[in-house]
Design a protein around this motif. Structure first.
Motif, short mmCIF file in Angstrom:
data_model
loop_
_atom_site.label_atom_id
_atom_site.label_comp_id
_atom_site.label_asym_id
_atom_site.label_seq_id
_atom_site.Cartn_x
_atom_site.Cartn_y
_atom_site.Cartn_z
N CYS A 396 0.82 -1.22 0.00
CA CYS A 396 0.00 0.00 0.00
C CYS A 396 0.85 1.27 0.00
CB CYS A 396 -0.94 0.01 1.20
SG CYS A 396 -0.09 -0.11 2.81
N PRO A 397 1.75 1.43 -0.98
CA PRO A 397 2.60 2.62 -1.02
C PRO A 397 1.90 3.80 -1.70
CG PRO A 397 3.16 1.20 -2.82
CD PRO A 397 2.07 0.50 -2.07
N PRO A 398 2.53 4.97 -1.72
CA PRO A 398 1.94 6.13 -2.37
C PRO A 398 1.79 6.00 -3.90
CG PRO A 398 3.57 6.82 -0.77
CD PRO A 398 3.70 5.34 -0.90
N ILE A 399 2.69 5.25 -4.54
CA ILE A 399 2.58 4.97 -5.97
C ILE A 399 2.27 3.49 -6.11
CG2 ILE A 399 3.71 5.01 -8.23
CD1 ILE A 399 3.22 7.79 -7.00
N GLY A 400 1.11 3.18 -6.71
CA GLY A 400 0.62 1.81 -6.76
C GLY A 400 1.29 0.95 -7.81
N ALA A 401 0.83 -0.30 -7.88
CA ALA A 401 1.42 -1.27 -8.80
C ALA A 401 1.22 -0.88 -10.26
CB ALA A 401 0.83 -2.66 -8.53
N ASP A 402 0.19 -0.08 -10.53
CA ASP A 402 -0.04 0.37 -11.91
C ASP A 402 0.74 1.63 -12.25
OD1 ASP A 402 -1.35 2.22 -10.36
OD2 ASP A 402 -3.29 2.04 -11.40
N GLY A 403 1.51 2.13 -11.29
CA GLY A 403 2.29 3.35 -11.53
C GLY A 403 1.55 4.63 -11.22
N GLY A 404 0.29 4.53 -10.82
CA GLY A 404 -0.50 5.71 -10.51
C GLY A 404 -0.49 6.04 -9.03
N PRO A 405 -0.85 7.28 -8.68
CA PRO A 405 -0.87 7.67 -7.27
C PRO A 405 -2.01 7.02 -6.52
CG PRO A 405 -1.73 9.44 -8.64
CD PRO A 405 -1.22 8.39 -9.58
N THR A 406 -1.77 6.68 -5.26
CA THR A 406 -2.81 6.17 -4.38
C THR A 406 -3.25 7.31 -3.46
OG1 THR A 406 -1.33 5.49 -2.59
CG2 THR A 406 -1.62 3.94 -4.41
N GLY A 407 -4.13 7.00 -2.51
CA GLY A 407 -4.60 8.03 -1.59
C GLY A 407 -3.51 8.58 -0.69
N LYS A 408 -2.37 7.88 -0.57
CA LYS A 408 -1.27 8.38 0.24
C LYS A 408 -0.45 9.44 -0.48
CE LYS A 408 -0.58 4.22 3.05
NZ LYS A 408 0.36 3.14 3.42
N ALA A 409 -0.53 9.48 -1.80
CA ALA A 409 0.33 10.39 -2.56
C ALA A 409 0.13 11.86 -2.17
CB ALA A 409 0.11 10.19 -4.05
N PRO A 410 -1.13 12.36 -2.05
CA PRO A 410 -1.28 13.78 -1.66
C PRO A 410 -0.74 14.08 -0.26
CG PRO A 410 -3.33 12.90 -2.58
CD PRO A 410 -2.42 11.74 -2.35
N VAL A 411 -0.78 13.09 0.63
CA VAL A 411 -0.26 13.29 1.99
C VAL A 411 1.25 13.47 1.94
CG1 VAL A 411 -0.28 12.39 4.33
CG2 VAL A 411 -2.12 11.77 2.77
N VAL A 412 1.93 12.60 1.19
CA VAL A 412 3.37 12.72 1.04
C VAL A 412 3.72 14.04 0.36
CG1 VAL A 412 5.42 11.75 -0.06
CG2 VAL A 412 3.73 10.23 0.97
N ARG A 413 2.98 14.37 -0.69
CA ARG A 413 3.28 15.60 -1.43
C ARG A 413 3.12 16.83 -0.54
NH1 ARG A 413 4.26 16.93 -6.49
NH2 ARG A 413 3.87 19.10 -7.09
#
Length: 677
Positions: A396-413
């Motif tokens: 469950c990382p910020p960038i998913g297996a398809d290469g797209g952002p997950t819900g964590k991406a905006p938090v990291v950004r």
């Protein structure tokens, strides 16, 4: 671009910065997607520095074959191409060649051919019982013996590996800005008991060599220890039955052993790059073992860093204490924060609020950066690299297996953007800390071996001190007494030190000078009456000797035996709500940073004492906030209002003097450069 590390802080072209990084294990992914995933880290997460291990077993699976760094034998081994791609995309890299890396890789990333079971030429690492120290994983559930780091055969082959990395990978790699050596000690062993290693012939030889350096002659050793050894070879490693000074020596040996391994491995790389290490935080039962072993003061130019992997700190008091102690031990970045693993570690990490809380806590407690581990979901590795994980890695990382952002991406950004804008100023601001704990590490070695309740130690007194300060809502400093200066102590109104029978004369002189200058010395336990050679020495006149059963939450009216200058209840930053808070203030300008870490059970707003009056922060349970305060107003903020794991959704917001800034509905609040994001 010129990168330096000064006192644990990354300095880029002369400007200090909070080091925000993301890990991408290129060796687990198809090289065809490397560029896409790197762009996602850059564009979706706002992160410009990549960290990556270089697994020895991946690049050199056969002893008789030179390492492959160009993809000649397999495309995923083309690390030189990966680094060139990073440079092309404007990304910088911290390279991590081990030689041991863990990272859920078989045998911790070591090639099978260095295992003592595979080749008896490699000396086995031994524990106190004489049994091999083993590494267990899915490829070998029963464990495989680890090679002794200072054994001649392994020392030579590890040196060849690191030298090859230096010459064939790092030289000329424009993207690489720094190097990380080893992993969490030597073999993810920084938090293990002192009896776990190193009782191999090479380890014991190094121990005796250190005794010779410390004491000079067997006669001097005997005078201090009350022994009658005629030769260094007669001295065996200390045990629970040994005298306290011998136990302290074994703890000091562990510290110098770790420093020596770091030194020889760094030297083998032969690079002029800044070098960091990543210590795993202590366990509570082995806190003294960790304190005795982890002495960054001995490492020269090698910089301290640490990792996480200890649980959910917003819900677990022990995890919180261990995490804060790791962050305070020395200046340096958090080099592995869990942003991607919920199935492997704890389901709370499914939501970014948990990692957000922990990344901010590290920075508030003293870290100089944080790492998103790992930033990208990967797949496609062979079983000989990792036999346990089926993929994707992590889940469950910020960038998913398809290469797209997950819900964590905006938090990291949001976090990356806030510290890109304000990191230099954040580091310039000084933590508001009026009290400190003084580490006297010989006691840690004694406690680690004797395990004697009520005997000399450092860990119990430190944990008690931590809990007292946390219960009163106060931050604190951590000072290593054997290397501290009077100016360093003078920054605090009180220093609490562990008590015991002896203490270095220089340390006693330092504490006496601090007391004469008006500081309060509080001794948790007996007041020392001897020096490090067991000669009479009683220079400390403490302001108070703390009783062993002192409660964590001191009453507002202090016991008569304790000085009134100890922290009072009305000093707490937290006025209401269940949270931890940390304040940093600029020494020359009206600028402050407030970090608020909301505990998992909190309901309602958190009220906080600030230089501008009461500030109220609304954030999700288990989440938190970072605020910039300047000229009487709340400026930029990042506040997490959602925590799906705890089924908590609030309108993130902040109120000062009746003026509220908040989200329009349940969700996060991010304002950077005075713009809502």
């Amino acid at each position: 671009m010129v990168i330096e590390v000064r006192d644990g802080v990354a300095v880029v072209d002369g400007v200090p910065r909070v080091l925000v990084t993301a890990d991408y294990p290129y060796y687990r992914d198809d090289p065809a997607v490397w560029a896409d995933r790197l762009r996602a880290v850059r564009d979706e997460l706002g992160i410009e520095v990549i960290t990556c291990y270089l697994p020895w077993r991946h690049h050199q699976p056969e002893a008789a074959t030179a390492p492959d760094f160009t993809g000649l034998t397999h495309p995923s081994r083309n690390v030189t191409g990966f680094l060139a791609l990073c440079h092309e995309l404007g990304l910088r890299v911290i390279a991590k060649p081990g030689p041991f890396i863990h990272a859920e890789v078989n045998y911790g990333g070591l090639p099978d051919w260095v295992c003592p079971d595979a080749d008896p030429a490699f000396e086995a690492l031994l524990d106190a019982s004489g049994a091999p120290s083993c590494w267990a994983d899915a490829a070998a559930p029963g464990g495989r013996p680890l090679p002794a780091p200072l054994g001649p055969a392994f020392l030579a082959r590890a040196g060849e590996w690191l030298s090859a990395v230096g010459k064939e990978v790092l030289d000329g790699a424009e993207a690489v800005i720094a190097l990380q050596i080893a992993n969490e000690g030597v073999y993810t062993s920084g938090a293990l008991p002192l009896t776990a290693y190193d009782y191999s012939a090479s380890g014991v030889a190094f121990y005796r060599d250190r005794l010779r350096a410390w004491y000079g002659t067997p006669r001097a050793y005997n005078a201090a220890h009350g022994t009658a050894c005629g030769d260094w070879a007669e001295i065996e490693p200390a045990t629970a039955a040994s005298g306290p000074l011998a136990q302290a020596d074994w703890g000091r040996f562990h510290a110098e052993y770790l420093a020596e391994v770091y030194r020889v491995w760094t030297q083998a790389v032969g690079s002029g790059l800044p070098v960091l290490v990543n210590l795993n935080p202590p366990t509570v039962p082995a806190l003294d073992d960790w304190l005795a072993r982890v002495r960054p003061e001995l490492w020269g130019e090698i910089s301290y860093g640490f990792t996480n992997w200890m649980g959910v700190v917003s819900a677990d008091r022990d995890a919180h204490a261990r995490y804060v102690i790791a962050a305070k031990r020395a200046p340096g970045p958090n080099l592995e924060e869990n942003w991607g693993f919920s199935e492997l570690y704890d389901p709370a990490f499914i939501d970014g609020a948990t990692s957000f809380h922990q990344s901010l806590l590290a920075l508030a407690a003293g870290a100089t950066g944080f790492n998103v581990y790992t930033g990208v979901a990967t797949s496609g590795w062979a079983p000989e690299l990792d036999a346990a994980c089926a993929g994707p890695y992590p889940d469950c990382p910020p960038i998913g297996a398809d290469g797209g952002p997950t819900g964590k991406a905006p938090v990291v950004r949001a976090l990356a953007g806030f510290f890109a804008a304000h990191g230099a100023e954040f580091l310039e601001c000084e933590p508001v800390r009026r009290d400190a704990f003084g580490l006297y590490l010989p006691y840690a070695g004694i406690a680690a071996l004797s395990r004697e309740p009520g005997g000399p130690g450092c860990g119990r007194a430190l944990l008690d001190f931590h809990e007292r300060m946390r219960a009163r809502g106060l931050d604190y400093g951590l000072v290593e007494l054997e290397s501290a200066s009077l100016a360093e102590l003078a920054a605090y109104r009180s220093v609490t030190v562990p008590g015991g029978p002896f203490m270095h004369r220089r340390v006693q002189e330092l504490l006496a000078a601090y007391a004469r200058a008006g500081g309060l010395v509080l001794v948790d336990g007996p007041v020392p009456a001897l020096d490090e050679r067991m000669a009479p020495c009683a220079l400390i006149t403490p302001a108070a000797a703390l009783p062993a059963a002192l409660p964590a939450a001191l009453p507002a009216a202090l016991p008569a035996a304790l000085p009134a200058a100890l922290p009072a209840a009305d000093e707490s930053l937290v006025l209401h709500g269940e949270a931890d808070a940390f304040l940093r203030s600029h020494p020359a300008r009206d600028v402050h940073y407030l970090v608020v870490l909301v505990q998992s059970g909190n309901e309602g707003p958190i009220g906080l004492r600030t230089p501008y009056g009461t500030v109220e922060v609304v954030a999700a349970q288990g989440a938190g906030a970072v605020l910039r305060l300047a000229d009487g107003q709340v400026g930029d903020v990042v506040i997490r209002g959602l925590n799906a794991y705890l089924d908590c959704a609030v309108e993130a917001g902040v109120r000062l003097n009746g003026v509220r800034t908040g989200a329009a509905g349940p969700g996060d609040l991010t304002r950077i450069n005075n713009r809502l994001v």
